[in-house]
Write a protein that holds these residues in place. Sequence first.
Motif, mmCIF file in Angstrom:
data_model
loop_
_atom_site.group_PDB
_atom_site.id
_atom_site.type_symbol
_atom_site.label_atom_id
_atom_site.label_comp_id
_atom_site.label_asym_id
_atom_site.label_seq_id
_atom_site.Cartn_x
_atom_site.Cartn_y
_atom_site.Cartn_z
ATOM 1 N N ILE A 55 47.826 60.651 85.620
ATOM 2 C CA ILE A 55 47.395 59.116 86.099
ATOM 3 C C ILE A 55 46.278 59.469 84.944
ATOM 4 C CG2 ILE A 55 48.082 57.805 87.326
ATOM 5 C CD1 ILE A 55 49.730 59.404 89.466
ATOM 6 N N LYS A 56 46.400 58.914 84.227
ATOM 7 C CA LYS A 56 45.275 57.609 83.477
ATOM 8 C C LYS A 56 44.907 56.334 84.788
ATOM 9 C CE LYS A 56 44.164 57.161 78.942
ATOM 10 N NZ LYS A 56 44.522 56.306 77.849
ATOM 11 N N VAL A 57 44.080 55.969 85.279
ATOM 12 C CA VAL A 57 43.455 55.390 86.151
ATOM 13 C C VAL A 57 42.134 54.780 85.632
ATOM 14 C CG1 VAL A 57 42.443 54.916 88.692
ATOM 15 C CG2 VAL A 57 44.651 57.087 88.246
ATOM 16 N N GLN A 58 42.084 53.570 85.941
ATOM 17 C CA GLN A 58 40.640 52.980 85.818
ATOM 18 C C GLN A 58 39.681 52.812 86.280
ATOM 19 O OE1 GLN A 58 41.319 48.964 83.574
ATOM 20 N NE2 GLN A 58 39.149 49.145 82.809
ATOM 21 N N VAL A 59 38.228 53.401 86.623
ATOM 22 C CA VAL A 59 37.959 53.531 87.789
ATOM 23 C C VAL A 59 36.916 52.297 87.323
ATOM 24 C CG1 VAL A 59 38.159 55.747 88.332
ATOM 25 C CG2 VAL A 59 36.715 55.989 87.101
ATOM 26 N N ASP A 60 36.082 51.933 86.558
ATOM 27 C CA ASP A 60 35.166 50.936 86.011
ATOM 28 C C ASP A 60 35.691 50.894 84.486
ATOM 29 O OD1 ASP A 60 32.717 49.564 85.938
ATOM 30 O OD2 ASP A 60 31.473 51.490 86.091
ATOM 31 N N ASP A 61 34.514 49.881 83.705
ATOM 32 C CA ASP A 61 35.076 49.381 82.426
ATOM 33 C C ASP A 61 35.769 49.504 81.928
ATOM 34 O OD1 ASP A 61 34.485 45.953 84.961
ATOM 35 O OD2 ASP A 61 32.533 45.796 83.746
ATOM 36 N N ASP A 62 34.814 50.693 81.421
ATOM 37 C CA ASP A 62 35.499 51.570 80.257
ATOM 38 C C ASP A 62 35.114 52.536 81.034
ATOM 39 O OD1 ASP A 62 34.903 49.092 78.061
ATOM 40 O OD2 ASP A 62 32.624 49.297 78.696
ATOM 41 N N GLU A 63 35.563 53.584 82.270
ATOM 42 C CA GLU A 63 35.598 55.072 82.487
ATOM 43 C C GLU A 63 37.190 54.732 82.869
ATOM 44 O OE1 GLU A 63 33.659 57.983 85.249
ATOM 45 O OE2 GLU A 63 32.676 55.854 85.299
ATOM 46 N N PHE A 64 37.545 55.782 82.591
ATOM 47 C CA PHE A 64 38.871 56.673 83.057
ATOM 48 C C PHE A 64 38.792 58.085 83.622
ATOM 49 C CE2 PHE A 64 39.487 52.963 80.413
ATOM 50 C CZ PHE A 64 40.460 52.145 80.302
ATOM 51 N N VAL A 65 39.967 57.932 84.790
ATOM 52 C CA VAL A 65 39.740 59.219 85.336
ATOM 53 C C VAL A 65 40.830 59.667 85.075
ATOM 54 C CG1 VAL A 65 39.685 60.975 87.401
ATOM 55 C CG2 VAL A 65 38.431 59.373 86.854
ATOM 56 N N HIS A 66 41.765 60.892 84.612
ATOM 57 C CA HIS A 66 42.526 61.823 83.952
ATOM 58 C C HIS A 66 42.840 62.750 86.222
ATOM 59 C CE1 HIS A 66 42.962 61.261 79.731
ATOM 60 N NE2 HIS A 66 42.312 60.160 80.189
#
Length: 98
Positions: A55-66
């Motif tokens: 799952i690709k998760v957005q954690v900030d405006d331009d930051e993601f965690v897989h």
Amino acid sequence: MMCGAPSATKPATAETQAIADQVKAQLEHRENKKYTTFKAVEFRSQVVAGRNYFIKVQVDDDEFVHIRVFESLPHENMPLTLSNYQTHKARHDELAYF
């Protein structure tokens, strides 16, 4: 879907968000930080002896965690587990097997 092969990448659903929400605390514990934003964007799944969700998760405006989440077989009655994760990802980064 072929057993063992990850599915094609698909837009996240309410079910995907629910899965991500269930392992959010595990990620926060491992990273020693709190995420105010935690929005599932897209996902892939893989049938194994249970199911892996990538799952690709957005954690900030331009930051993601897989994140990779393992769901055991129903008869095992085990909670979802955060198997692995990758930080410092961008929106355009491919959600690949890890």
